[in-house]
Design an enzyme around this catalytic site. Structure first.
Site, short mmCIF file in Angstrom:
data_model
loop_
_atom_site.label_atom_id
_atom_site.label_comp_id
_atom_site.label_asym_id
_atom_site.label_seq_id
_atom_site.Cartn_x
_atom_site.Cartn_y
_atom_site.Cartn_z
CG HIS A 4 31.01 13.91 68.16
ND1 HIS A 4 31.71 14.87 69.26
CD2 HIS A 4 31.44 13.76 67.34
CE1 HIS A 4 33.08 15.56 68.57
NE2 HIS A 4 32.99 15.13 67.09
NE ARG A 47 31.34 14.80 61.65
CZ ARG A 47 33.05 14.99 62.79
NH1 ARG A 47 33.20 15.57 61.76
NH2 ARG A 47 32.58 14.75 63.90
NE ARG A 90 35.18 10.37 65.09
CZ ARG A 90 34.57 12.05 64.55
NH1 ARG A 90 33.55 12.71 64.70
NH2 ARG A 90 35.95 12.33 65.04
CD GLU A 143 40.65 13.28 62.89
OE1 GLU A 143 39.91 13.20 63.02
OE2 GLU A 143 41.38 14.27 63.81
CG HIS A 193 33.58 11.05 69.51
ND1 HIS A 193 34.87 10.79 70.00
CD2 HIS A 193 34.12 11.97 68.71
CE1 HIS A 193 36.25 10.71 69.87
NE2 HIS A 193 36.13 11.84 68.66
#
Length: 537
Positions: free
Chosen positions: A345, A380, A286, A124, A240
């Site tokens: 998120h 994160r 992100r 990811e 997100h």
């Protein structure tokens, strides 16, 4: 048996005494409970509901590949955190990754494996190696299932479903239990214990656009604040990039694993616009991708996730959860573009804890998203949340086991007025808070909007007084806005249009500590709590 101070509460609750009380039955709470060897687990959902845990699609990061190491994982975590990651915590959690996978497997978690039985490792955004352990695209659901079954089979663990944690019970400066309300009959129960573990999840559902369940409204943060616990980094909320823009609340999540497999973001003209903001495009951090989409949408464009070539006909087998969500919205991801937008998120901020999960208040620990351990910093790293829940939940239990036993006191302070509050929000205060935070403290913020939000939240204090959900929402909203106003720079997930450049002198984590005057949770106003915040860098 403990007794209650006269006059503290008009409707005496039933009293139960336990070795430990865990609030929350997600991955963090159940990991702690199973290792504590004797705990009552309070959850406001049915067993296996697990709050946000079952909603985690992508997987759990752990350095399991031959060419990967926990040190590399820690470096990626630190890099993604935009200068605010606690490097000790990053090492502790990433070092615990392989052990967490083994521990979960021993408790029945079924991770995806190849024909030779080796773990299938995905990748990811912002990870330098394939290290995402998964159970197709329902990893959180699988972990919640396995840990719930393990807890139900454990004679030392007692799950108490349909129970709402109202507030923490204290004796002097120590937390000694939890005041809870049963959904079935509204009865109050005081669970007294020398150990209380908060594992209630985050507060991302306080934004109007969110991927999180209705339970993620910051109740644990509110309870900890009223008990005088230090809070940290509340301004850092991760949005997100790819929530399905279907109009539902919450918005279905389109896992980042899709982009890891090659799905791309395009606009109505087929342009991959994110490449203009970062050469990594869809696999940039992100916050970068979320802002890119947010700005493109506000410029009048449409944004879609195109997974037709990357996944196509294999959707039902490889990503069954996403496939079902898309079909429920009338879309077929095998042949259709999927409209997306950012949504709140995950919360990096929460109750401040040390590497053992201890809060600043004796008797109180916290693990998982409700806690701010310093692992995530300002942003994160993808799939680190399930890992943190398992590792930190188990570390809490180890810390409790190593501590000297503490006897329960004979007199405890029970919150005043709990019996008169309602579990509904008749005036729609929560909905107002959610719209306000999305508009003024969302993907992008500025000083003027935050100041307006602070004034509006001040005005909502009175309307929220008789409703527990409303009171908690207003309190957490005010704390978040205060933290966002105090951070006069942009960093990670916190982006201010009026101050878009990071300030090197501000590369520090910040905590807010309610003063002693605010530690009588029901006898002081929330206005007094926020006004009495002491900011410590």
């Amino acid at each position: 048996m403990s007794r209650f101070v006269e006059g503290e509460i008009s409707a005496r609750p039933r009293v139960e005494v336990a070795r430990a009380v865990v609030v929350g039955a997600g991955v963090a709470g159940l990991s702690a409970a199973l290792e504590l060897g004797g705990a009552v687990v309070l959850t406001d959902v049915a067993p296996g509901g697990g709050g946000s845990t079952p909603w985690a699609q992508g997987g759990m990061a752990a350095a399991m590949g031959e060419a990967d190491t926990p040190a590399m994982h820690a470096i990626d975590t630190t890099s993604a955190g935009a200068g605010l990651v606690d490097e000790l915590v990053a090492r502790v959690v990433t070092d615990g990754g392989p052990g967490a996978v083994a521990w979960l497997s021993e408790r029945g978690a079924r991770f995806d494996r190849d024909a030779e039985g080796r773990l299938v490792l995905g990748r990811e955004a912002a990870h330098s190696a394939n290290r995402i352990v998964h159970a197709r695209d329902a990893t959180g659901f699988e972990l919640a299932r396995a840990l719930t079954v393990a807890a139900q089979a454990d004679p030392a663990t007692r799950l108490v479903p349909d129970t709402i944690a109202v507030d923490l019970i204290r004796s002097g400066d120590r937390v000694v239990g939890v005041l809870a309300r049963q959904r079935t009959d509204g009865a109050l129960v005081a669970y007294l214990a020398p150990v209380v573990v908060l594992a209630t999840g985050g507060y991302a559902h306080l934004w109007a656009a969110t991927t999180t369940p209705a339970q993620a409204v910051g109740d644990g943060v509110a309870m900890a604040a009223r008990a005088g616990a230090a809070l940290a980094d509340l301004e850092f909320v991760q949005f997100h990039p790819t929530a399905l823009a279907s109009g539902s609340d919450p918005r279905p999540l389109l896992t980042e694993a899709l982009r890891g497999e090659g799905a791309v973001l395009v606009d109505e003209d087929g342009v991959r616009f994110t490449l203009a903001d970062d050469p990594a495009g869809e696999l940039a951090p992100r916050d970068v991708v979320a802002r890119s989409i947010y700005r493109h949408l506000h410029a009048g464009h449409q944004v879609f996730l195109d997974a037709r070539a990357a996944v196509g006909a294999e959707f039902p087998d490889r990503f069954p959860t996403v496939f079902a969500l898309a079909r429920a919205a009338g879309l077929d991801p095998r042949v259709d573009l999927l409209p997306v937008s950012p949504a709140a998120h995950y919360c990096m901020g929460g109750v401040a804890v040390d590497p053992q999960g201890r809060t600043s208040v004796p008797g109180l620990w916290a693990a998982g998203e409700v806690a701010s351990s310093g692992l995530h910093g300002a942003n994160r790293l993808a799939s680190n949340s399930l890992l943190e829940g398992v590792v930190m939940g188990r570390r809490v239990a180890a810390d409790v086991a190593a501590a000297s036993p503490v006897a329960l006191p004979t007199v405890v302070d029970v919150p005043v007025g709990a019996e008169t509050t309602v579990e509904v929000d008749p005036d729609g205060v929560v909905a107002t808070v959610r719209r306000l935070l999305w508009d003024e403290a969302g993907v992008e913020r500025d000083g003027e909007g935050l100041a307006d939000a602070a004034c509006t939240l001040d005005e909502l204090v009175g309307a929220a007084a008789s409703s527990r959900p409303a009171r908690n929402a207003v309190l957490v909203g005010r704390l978040v806005v205060a933290a966002a106003r105090a951070r006069t720079e942009s960093r990670g997930a916190h982006f201010r249009r009026d101050l878009p450049v990071p300030d090197p002198s501000s590369a520090v984590r910040r905590s807010v500590v309610p003063t002693a005057a605010a530690t009588r949770p029901w006898s002081v106003t929330e206005a007094g709590l926020v006004a009495a915040l002491v900011v410590a860098s």
